[in-house]
Scaffold this motif. Sequence first.
Motif, short mmCIF file in Angstrom:
data_model
loop_
_atom_site.label_atom_id
_atom_site.label_comp_id
_atom_site.label_asym_id
_atom_site.label_seq_id
_atom_site.Cartn_x
_atom_site.Cartn_y
_atom_site.Cartn_z
N ALA A 118 -1.67 25.30 56.68
CA ALA A 118 -2.02 23.95 57.11
C ALA A 118 -2.64 24.02 58.49
CB ALA A 118 -0.75 23.09 57.15
N ALA A 177 -1.17 20.90 63.90
CA ALA A 177 -1.13 19.48 64.23
C ALA A 177 -1.45 19.28 65.70
CB ALA A 177 0.26 18.93 63.90
N GLY A 236 2.51 24.07 61.56
CA GLY A 236 1.69 23.73 60.40
C GLY A 236 2.49 23.60 59.12
N ASP A 237 3.73 24.10 59.09
CA ASP A 237 4.56 23.99 57.89
C ASP A 237 4.97 22.55 57.65
OD1 ASP A 237 4.47 26.72 57.50
OD2 ASP A 237 6.58 27.07 58.01
N ARG A 238 4.97 22.14 56.40
CA ARG A 238 5.55 20.85 56.01
C ARG A 238 7.05 21.07 55.83
NH1 ARG A 238 3.76 16.21 56.63
NH2 ARG A 238 4.90 15.45 54.85
N GLY A 250 8.05 15.90 57.61
CA GLY A 250 6.86 15.91 58.45
C GLY A 250 6.24 17.29 58.53
N THR A 251 5.45 17.49 59.57
CA THR A 251 4.77 18.76 59.80
C THR A 251 5.24 19.33 61.14
OG1 THR A 251 2.83 17.97 58.61
CG2 THR A 251 2.50 19.85 60.08
N VAL A 292 8.38 17.78 65.23
CA VAL A 292 8.06 17.48 63.84
C VAL A 292 7.31 16.15 63.81
CG1 VAL A 292 8.96 17.02 61.53
CG2 VAL A 292 10.08 18.72 62.98
#
Length: 153
Positions: free
Chosen positions: A61, A64, A102-104, A129-130, A151
């Motif tokens: 991902a 963020a 970047g991990d959900r 969240g991310t 997060v």
Amino acid sequence: MPTNKTPEFSPNLATVRRLAKLMAEEGLTELEFEDGKQRLRLGRGVVAAAANAAPVAAAAAPAAPAAAADAGGTPEGAVTSPMVGTCYLSPEPGAPAFVKPGDRVKEGQTLVIIEAMKVMNPIRSPRAGTVARILVENGSPVEYGEPLIVVSP
């Protein structure tokens, strides 16, 4: 006639209640108390950290954006430490980290472990969240209320 009976251990109920209150206040899942030859171990909602140790395949991902800090200096969306201890980003040395930027994550998913008084306490995500940022290093000491991971929704 001699007996081989061990003396009965009868903990003081007031002490047990004080320890249980301390566990709740500090967010502990286990607590061990020793007084001379007597030892008492309390636990609540204990979930083995190894349950989350299996890596999950996920598409990469994008990172963020950095979260804005609130008036207190804590980044918005930060998960803070509920106790003083040593923070670990993976379930054991050499294992993959629980999460990376970047991990959900799902609500309740283990983000880190904090070792306090030789007890490993999983710190779980309060929301889905991310992972925007990881604010601590593996094996670093942390204080109560210190931001650990951001997060984002």
